[in-house]
Scaffold this active site. Structure first.
Site, mmCIF file in Angstrom:
data_model
loop_
_atom_site.group_PDB
_atom_site.id
_atom_site.type_symbol
_atom_site.label_atom_id
_atom_site.label_comp_id
_atom_site.label_asym_id
_atom_site.label_seq_id
_atom_site.Cartn_x
_atom_site.Cartn_y
_atom_site.Cartn_z
ATOM 1 N N LYS A 1 0.807 -1.223 0.000
ATOM 2 C CA LYS A 1 0.000 0.000 0.000
ATOM 3 C C LYS A 1 0.842 1.276 0.000
ATOM 4 C CE LYS A 1 -4.415 -1.539 1.855
ATOM 5 N NZ LYS A 1 -4.169 -2.983 2.132
ATOM 6 N N GLU B 1 -10.064 7.319 3.904
ATOM 7 C CA GLU B 1 -10.950 6.480 4.691
ATOM 8 C C GLU B 1 -10.236 5.151 4.855
ATOM 9 O OE1 GLU B 1 -11.570 6.347 1.309
ATOM 10 O OE2 GLU B 1 -11.365 4.166 1.219
ATOM 11 N N SER C 1 1.671 -9.839 -0.959
ATOM 12 C CA SER C 1 1.314 -8.424 -0.785
ATOM 13 C C SER C 1 1.670 -7.841 0.577
ATOM 14 C CB SER C 1 -0.181 -8.244 -1.046
ATOM 15 O OG SER C 1 -0.948 -9.116 -0.232
HETATM 16 C C1 LIG Z 1 -5.051 -3.962 1.616
HETATM 17 C C2 LIG Z 1 -4.367 -5.246 1.352
HETATM 18 C C3 LIG Z 1 -4.755 -6.099 0.293
HETATM 19 C C4 LIG Z 1 -5.965 -5.843 -0.559
HETATM 20 O O1 LIG Z 1 -5.936 -4.670 -1.310
HETATM 21 P P1 LIG Z 1 -5.712 -4.666 -2.879
HETATM 22 O O2 LIG Z 1 -6.010 -3.280 -3.266
HETATM 23 O O3 LIG Z 1 -6.643 -5.670 -3.478
HETATM 24 O O4 LIG Z 1 -4.299 -5.047 -3.124
HETATM 25 C C5 LIG Z 1 -4.013 -7.239 0.046
HETATM 26 N N1 LIG Z 1 -2.954 -7.570 0.825
HETATM 27 C C6 LIG Z 1 -2.559 -6.789 1.846
HETATM 28 C C7 LIG Z 1 -1.374 -7.213 2.648
HETATM 29 C C8 LIG Z 1 -3.235 -5.606 2.151
HETATM 30 O O5 LIG Z 1 -2.837 -4.852 3.177
#
Ligand SMILES: *Cc1c(COP(=O)(O)O)cnc(C)c1O
Length: 393
Positions: free
Chosen positions: A89, A111, A377
């Site tokens: 993010k 938000e 992610s």
């Molecule tokens: C917020 C988040 C997601 C989901 O958000 P996307 O916009 O779909 O990427 C996925 N993995 C993690 C670790 C997150 O913090």
């Protein structure tokens, strides 16, 4: 057929800007300027430098040897979990804070649901010395105390949304109301590839650094720039958009999206938008969303806070509709099992969102020579309590 955005702000039939008239000047200012600003060499230089020195990029592309042996294919993990603040993010919030500064904004609003995007936003506001207001549902504030504390420590003001279900969509309504009242000095940082045009495209471009790195990192390790598959989980879809971006138009690279099935698609507690959703307007764009017959948004459910979202971004709606990406639903149980497996096999504790992507390997067989890149992610620290309760640790 193009899989990227067109000059009207649409991915196929999805996207656009369906916003109240009073928001038009804000969104239009951004639309007119975002590509111009992003193309400035000075902007690029500052963005790249912060990604390197502050975020810690490039994130490694790690060949997961034991995981690969188990599933008899070549699995590379794109380690977004190693970024500052623990997920992908931050790539987007760094980009948007620089954009806000270029547009002369003094004040940032956002938000947040589970608080991850709020923390990433509060982080970059501290970095730049800008005022930060984060709207968060009252119920989410109670559920996510550690992230609320983080935001406060970083200097942000957290304002509870007390209307409706007191969760994410109510926080979004409050943020939009704020933006309407402060059109000149305020920028609204959206955390995924959702919202009215140009947000989905802008966020995808900031996250595209991920697939750009994958190209040269694969070249170093495999002697080619293209994987056979890219796998990512999809909440709104920003980590997936980043991992797919430079491969979108190359159909030799197959794209797989992992969605949260929650307790099962038919259980009534799910967030599998591609299966359960249909066309409608969500957060200012036309996309796929979970809704009742009369168009009320359905409350989604997933064990992972980041996938607990009732829609998907317009890019992903288009990738789904055209069949360019294969969507696979993963239940809570499947994800938790896959997450624990990564701990044992590779010594990496993944975010539960990322564990949904990892669970694909139990659902689908790859060939021994396939090069499969998976977007890891985020890291699992934030999910420790959920892991503890789930596995009775
Ligand atoms: C917020 C988040 C997601 C989901 O958000 P996307 O916009 O779909 O990427 C996925 N993995 C993690 C670790 C997150 O913090």
């Amino acid at each position: 057929m193009s899989y990227n955005i067109n000059n009207k702000g649409y991915y196929g039939e999805f996207g656009g800007a369906f916003i109240p008239e009073m928001l038009y000047p804000n969104v239009e200012e951004l639309r007119q300027n975002y590509l111009k600003v992003m193309a400035e060499p000075e902007f690029q230089k500052e963005f790249d430098k912060l990604l390197k020195d502050y975020v810690g990029r490039p994130s490694p592309l790690y060949f997961a040897k034991r995981l690969s042996a188990k599933y008899n294919t070549k699995i590379y993990l794109k380690r977004e979990d190693l970024n500052h603040t623990g997920a992908h993010k931050i790539n987007n919030t760094i980009g948007q804070i620089l954009m806000a500064k270029r547009l002369g904004k003094q004040r940032i609003i956002a938000e947040t649901g589970a608080g991850q995007h709020g923390v990433a936003t509060a982080t970059v506001c501290a970095l730049m010395g800008l005022e930060c207001i984060v709207y968060m549902g009252e119920i989410d504030i109670a559920r996510q105390a550690p992230n609320v504390a983080r935001m406060k420590m970083l200097g942000a003001t957290v304002i509870p949304a007390v209307s409706g279900s007191k969760t994410l969509k109510d926080a979004t309504n409050e943020a939009i109301r704020d933006w309407i009242n402060n059109p000149v000095d305020t920028h609204y940082i959206i955390g995924s590839v959702v919202g009215p045009h140009p947000y989905p495209d802008m966020v995808a471009r900031f996250q595209a650094v991920v697939s750009k790195e994958i190209q040269w990192q694969l070249k170093e390790q495999e002697g080619k720039t293209k994987p056979d598959y890219v796998i990512a989980c999809v909440g709104g879809g920003s980590n997936a958009a980043g991992a797919y971006y430079h491969f979108l138009e190359d159909t030799n690279v197959k794209l797989i999206a992992a969605e949260a099935a929650g307790k099962g698609i038919q259980s009534g507690e799910s967030a599998a938008t591609s299966v359960l959703g249909n066309e409608g307007i969500i957060h200012g764009s036309k996309s796929l969303l979970m809704q009742t017959k009369d168009g009320q948004i359905t409350e989604p459910y997933s064990i992972s806070a980041g996938l607990d979202y009732p829609g998907i971004g317009p890019m992903h709606a288009h990738l789904y509709k055209t069949g360019r990406a294969e969507f696979i639903s993963i239940t809570d149980d499947e994800a938790m099992k896959a997450g624990l497996e990564l701990c044992k096999l590779e010594g990496i504790i993944p975010a539960i969102e990322s564990s949904h992507a990892l669970a694909i390997f139990e659902q689908k067989t790859f060939k021994p020579n396939d090069v499969v890149v998976l977007s890891l992610s985020g890291r699992g620290d934030k999910d420790l309590e959920t892991y503890i309760n789930y596995f009775n640790l």
